[in-house]
Enzyme design. Sequence first.
Site, PDB file in Angstrom:
ATOM      1  N   GLY A 243      -1.843 -13.530 -10.769  1.00 31.89           N
ATOM      2  CA  GLY A 243      -2.047 -13.931  -9.379  1.00 31.89           C
ATOM      3  C   GLY A 243      -3.525 -14.190  -9.140  1.00 31.89           C
ATOM      4  O   GLY A 243      -3.982 -15.318  -9.004  1.00 31.89           O
TER       5      GLY A 243
ATOM      6  N   CYS B 113     -15.010  -3.241  14.508  1.00 31.15           N
ATOM      7  CA  CYS B 113     -15.453  -1.964  15.068  1.00 31.15           C
ATOM      8  C   CYS B 113     -15.186  -0.802  14.124  1.00 31.15           C
ATOM      9  O   CYS B 113     -14.474   0.144  14.473  1.00 31.15           O
ATOM     10  CB  CYS B 113     -14.770  -1.739  16.407  1.00 31.15           C
ATOM     11  SG  CYS B 113     -15.015  -3.133  17.498  1.00 31.15           S
TER      12      CYS B 113
HETATM   13  C1  LIG Z   1       0.446  -7.873  -8.009  1.00 38.49           C
HETATM   14  C2  LIG Z   1       1.402  -8.221  -9.055  1.00 38.49           C
HETATM   15  C3  LIG Z   1       1.106  -9.256  -9.943  1.00 38.49           C
HETATM   16  C4  LIG Z   1      -0.184 -10.021  -9.932  1.00 38.49           C
HETATM   17  O1  LIG Z   1      -1.295  -9.217 -10.110  1.00 38.49           O
HETATM   18  P1  LIG Z   1      -2.734  -9.896 -10.303  1.00 38.49           P
HETATM   19  O2  LIG Z   1      -3.639  -8.745 -10.458  1.00 38.49           O
HETATM   20  O3  LIG Z   1      -3.003 -10.682  -9.070  1.00 38.49           O
HETATM   21  O4  LIG Z   1      -2.651 -10.754 -11.506  1.00 38.49           O
HETATM   22  C5  LIG Z   1       2.066  -9.577 -10.885  1.00 38.49           C
HETATM   23  N1  LIG Z   1       3.245  -8.926 -10.939  1.00 38.49           N
HETATM   24  C6  LIG Z   1       3.552  -7.926 -10.096  1.00 38.49           C
HETATM   25  C7  LIG Z   1       4.865  -7.262 -10.204  1.00 38.49           C
HETATM   26  C8  LIG Z   1       2.653  -7.542  -9.129  1.00 38.49           C
HETATM   27  O5  LIG Z   1       2.947  -6.549  -8.303  1.00 38.49           O
END
Ligand SMILES: *Cc1c(COP(=O)(O)O)cnc(C)c1O
Length: 442
Positions: free
Chosen positions: A301, A369
């Site tokens: 991600g 705040c």
């Molecule tokens: C958050 C998450 C990802 C992505 O994580 P990154 O650190 O953004 O790469 C992938 N799979 C699951 C199940 C997640 O919870």
Amino acid sequence: MTTVHEPTPTTAESAVWPASVTEPRPAGLAVGGVPLTEIADRFGTPAYVLDEAEVRDRCRTYRDTFPDAEILYAAKAFLCRAVAHWVNEEGLGLDVCSAGELELAVTTGFPPERIVLHGNAKSPRDLETALRLGVGRIVIDSPAEITRLAAAVGPGGHQKVMVRVVPGISAGGHEKIRTGTDDQKFGLSIADGYAQHAIARILDQPQLELTGLHCHLGSQITSVKPYLVAVRRLVGLMARLYEQHALVLPELDLGGGHGIAYRPGDEALDLTALACRVRTELTDACTTAGLPVPRLIIEPGRAVVGPAGVALYRVLSVKHTGDHVFVAVDGGMSDNPRPALYGVRYAPRLVGRHSTAAPARVTVAGRHCEAGDILAADAELPADIRPGDLLAVPVAGAYHLSMASGYNLVGRPPVVAVRDGLARLLVRRESLADFRARDVGL
Ligand SMILES: *Cc1c(COP(=O)(O)O)cnc(C)c1O
């Protein structure tokens, strides 16, 4: 006429900016061919800039680096309709963890069969939406979910599922984003047998087809090692499942968590090394266990969108108190809660004005705040920083707006895409009218 160029940024410095960044004039930073000052003038501040080519390039890098794997973009890092389109066009699948993310993606044309639904506590609406829209796979995260899902699918139905297991590995940039250890809320532990027990129950449900094991160790992981340990533990479990149930699972999902550099000099996960060593480890472990090698799935991600985003803020006040210089800007924890949540640090830059003043250590604070509303502790900015200046914060594409809040009714900033010298609005600024529209009682 001669064009003045700033000294070429060092490799470490350029690593935190999108590849398209240019500096046609001193401090005249441009992303995707559009000067940041122009974006601030046209769309106001704070604003988030997303470099479309950078997102697409990162998707392509993943596909080239992991040619045999299925790559799912983790939507929670940042999702809007345009991003769903880009990711789809680049051949990635999608990871979602709510009916909201799922419906946004599917209603904008994302093929549901290439979507995976996650979540440690999926609501009835999440499951109903997933089944109605036909998501490819649902990742089971708790024992209670098995019967609920089987009942929702119905005796004549069919749903592919994976099961999220906890391999007992501590990895990730901060305690709050480590999800591979035993004793946290995600997944089913291998160590205490919960995972094995859940899998046996899934196999008893004819309408659920178990396609593989899933794990997600955490986020902002910069070393390959934890992934290799995870491969070994997951293949170990696969070998036991083969012995007990003659079960051969065709998929293995290693989750995401790939770390990126937030400040010049920060370490990032080496994707080429990850691809190569995971492949070797997986092949070796499966050969030893006498299992066919499953198809690898990964779920980045942050590493897809993080470095493609730049946040723009206007300086509103500069205060010298005690040992500190507080540079307060027009955004803060409502558009970027990460420093308050995990103590992360950023390296903002002054743009739009060429300063020859010496660098000074300052604290870039938000406008909210809370004393903890700090955007960048210990940042280096020119000593003559003043109200009206524009600051650009790199690596702002992931877990900023997706975690944004309505605190102080400031309103969430817009998202502006840049590409080939053109800027276009993807998500408009949240306005008072938006707040009033939801506020329906008196
Ligand atoms: C958050 C998450 C990802 C992505 O994580 P990154 O650190 O953004 O790469 C992938 N799979 C699951 C199940 C997640 O919870």
